[in-house]
Design an enzyme around this catalytic site. Structure first.
Site, mmCIF file in Angstrom:
data_model
loop_
_atom_site.group_PDB
_atom_site.id
_atom_site.type_symbol
_atom_site.label_atom_id
_atom_site.label_comp_id
_atom_site.label_asym_id
_atom_site.label_seq_id
_atom_site.Cartn_x
_atom_site.Cartn_y
_atom_site.Cartn_z
ATOM 1 N NE ARG A 37 70.758 71.026 47.266
ATOM 2 C CZ ARG A 37 72.062 70.766 47.397
ATOM 3 N NH1 ARG A 37 72.767 70.199 46.237
ATOM 4 N NH2 ARG A 37 72.858 71.048 48.254
ATOM 5 C CE LYS A 196 88.984 66.991 55.932
ATOM 6 N NZ LYS A 196 89.189 67.234 54.505
ATOM 7 N N GLY A 371 77.280 74.107 52.462
ATOM 8 C CA GLY A 371 78.206 74.855 52.687
ATOM 9 C C GLY A 371 77.919 76.224 53.099
#
Ligand code: ADP
Ligand code: MG
Length: 393
Positions: A37, A196, A371
Site C-alpha cells: 500500500r 462468510k 471493503g
C-alpha cells in the site's frame, strides 16, 4: 460520474497539499511487514512533488478507537515511505499539530488516534483544513467510510474555495471498477470465495446483473450447496442465509447467469489437519469439513476462466494459509494469470495469495481497497467519492 482529478488541482508550486493516503499496512514488532500500500501511494506523491508542492500526509493505521496506541504510530511507515520517495518524511507525533514543521514532506500521526476521525467531526476536519491549501484523496481503501479525513475535510476544503480532488490511485480504481460494472468485455466471469457468504451477498446480487458466469469457492460455497440440500458435513455454513440464497439462485436462473459451485472438495476433520481427502462436494461425511476446492473443480473453473474476456476475483478458494488446503486458490490464481482476460483481484487475503504465488504482474489490476471495492461493486454511493464529484453536470 465526474471525479475531480489531479489535473484540476491548478498550480501547486510552493503550496502545501494535504494528501489522505492509505498507509494502513501490517506492522510486526515495529517493522512494516508488507509495503504494497505504501508503494501504491508513491505515484501521486511523486507527481505532486514534481509539480513543486509541499506535502502534508495523513492516514489511519489499524483500529486504535480514538486513543493513542503506541503500537500503531505511523513512524515506521514514514521510514519506508521516505526510502521509496528518496526524500526525508518528517513524522510528527500529533494528529492535528498547532504548527507544522517547515519540512517539505510531513506525515501526521495516525488519524484514528483522534475520535473526531471516525465521528466525521467537522471541528476535527477544521483543524486538518488549517494545515493545507489544497486536498487530494488517494486512500481508495477508505472511501466507503464517512470519516472526517475523506468526507468532512474535502467538503470543507471545497466549500472554502480550495481544490479537493482524487489522486491517481483513486482515479485508477474508479476507472477499472466502473469498467467492470458498466462496460465489461464478455464473457465476464466473476469468481468469489472467502469465509462468510453474508459479507458478499450484496455483491453477488449486484454482480448477477452484470456477469455471464459466477464461480463460487471458499467456505461460502458450502452455504450455497447446503441451501440446495447437499450434505456438507462440518463445513462452515450460515443457515440463516438459506432463504436469501435460494432467492439469489432463482434470480441467477432467470437472468441466465451460470452459477458454478464446487464439484469436489479437499476435506479433513479440522483446519489444522496435516492433510485432506478429495470427496464429492455434495456428499461430505459428518465428521469432515471442506477446506479447499478439489482438482476437478479447479479444472472446471479453469475452463471458464480460459474463455473469459473479463475476470473479477475476490476471496480465496480455501484455507490457502495452510499448505494442505492451498492448491485450489493457487490453481485459480494460475488460471486467471494464464487467461487473456482483463483481470482484477481484490480483497486482502486474495491479494496475499496472488503475492504468495508470485503472480502480481500477471493481473491487470490489484485493487487496494477490499471493503471499498466490494462496496463500489455493490453499486453503493460512497461518501469519499461523492464529495470529489463535480457539482456541474
Ligand atoms: P478477502 O480478504 O480476499 O476478501 P475473505 O477475508 O473474505 O477474503 O476470506 C478469506 C478467509 O477465508 C481466509 O482466511 C481463508 O482461510 C478462509 N476460508 C476460505 N475457504 C475456507 C473454508 N473452506 N473453510 C474455512 N475458511 C475458509
Ligand atoms: Mg480478508
Amino acid at each position: 460520474m465526474g471525479l475531480r482529478l489531479l489535473d484540476q488541482l491548478g498550480d501547486v508550486a510552493g503550496r502545501r497539499v494535504f494528501v489522505r493516503a492509505d498507509l494502513n499496512v501490517p506492522i510486526a514488532d515495529g517493522v512494516v511487514a508488507d509495503d504494497s500500500r505504501i508503494r501504491a501511494s508513491v505515484s501521486t506523491l511523486s507527481e505532486l512533488r514534481d509539480r513543486g508542492a509541499d506535502l502534508v500526509l495523513a492516514s489511519h493505521l489499524g483500529r486504535p478507537k480514538g486513543a493513542v496506541d503506541e503500537a500503531l504510530r505511523l513512524a515506521p511507515v514514514g521510514d519506508v515511505l521516505g526510502a521509496l520517495l528518496d526524500h526525508e518524511v518528517m513524522c510528527v507525533r500529533d494528529v492535528t499539530p498547532e504548527v507544522l514543521p517547515g519540512a517539505p514532506i510531513v506525515l501526521l500521526e495516525n488519524l484514528r488516534f483522534d475520535p473526531g476521525e471516525e465521528a466525521n467531526d467537522p471541528a476535527f476536519a477544521g483543524r486538518l483544513a488549517e494545515l493545507a491549501d489544497a486536498y487530494v484523496d488517494d486512500a481508495f481503501g477508505a472511501v466507503h467510510r464517512a470519516h472526517a479525513s475523506v468526507s468532512a475535510l474535502p467538503d470543507l476544503m471545497h466549500a472554502s474555495g480550495r481544490p479537493a480532488v482524487a489522486g491517481r490511485l483513486v482515479e485508477r480504481e474508479v476507472d477499472v471498477l466502473t469498467r467492470l460494472l458498466h462496460a465489461p468485455d464478455r464473457p465476464f466471469v466473476a469468481i468469489l470465495g472467502g469465509a462468510k457468504v453474508s459479507d458478499k451477498l450484496a455483491v453477488i446480487d449486484s454482480l448477477l446483473e452484470r456477469v455471464d458466469v459466477l464461480l463460487v469457492g471458499g467456505a461460502m460455497a458450502f452455504t450455497l450447496l447446503a441451501a440446495q440440500g447437499a450434505r456438507v458435513g462440518r463445513s462452515l455454513v450460515e443457515p440463516a442465509r438459506f432463504d436469501e440464497i435460494r432467492r439469489t439462485l432463482a434470480e441467477a436462473r432467470d437472468r441466465n447467469v451460470e452459477v458454478a459451485l464446487p464439484l469436489d472438495v479437499v476435506a479433513a476433520p479440522a483446519i489444522d489437519s496435516e492433510d485432506g481427502v478429495v470427496v464429492s462436494a455434495t456428499d461430505i461425511a459428518k465428521d469432515l469439513a471442506g477446506f479447499d476446492i478439489g482438482p476437478a473443480t479447479v479444472a472446471a473453473f479453469r475452463e471458464h476462466l480460459a474463455h473469459a474476456r473479463t475476470v473479477l476475483w475476490n476471496g480465496p478458494m480455501g484455507v490457502f494459509e495452510r499448505e494442505p488446503f492451498a492448491a485450489g486458490t493457487r490453481g485459480v490464481a494460475e488460471a486467471i494469470a494464464a487467461s487473456p482476460a482483463f483481470s482484477v483481484v481484490g480483497g486482502g487475503d486474495s491479494l496475499a495469495a496472488v503475492h504468495g504465488a508470485g503472480l502480481d504482474a500477471a493481473f491487470d489490476h490489484l485493487s487496494t481497497g477490499g471493503g471499498a471495492s466490494l462496496a463500489f461493486l455493490e453499486g453503493r454511493a460512497l461518501p469519499g467519492l461523492s464529495v470529489l464529484e463535480d457539482d456541474q453536470p
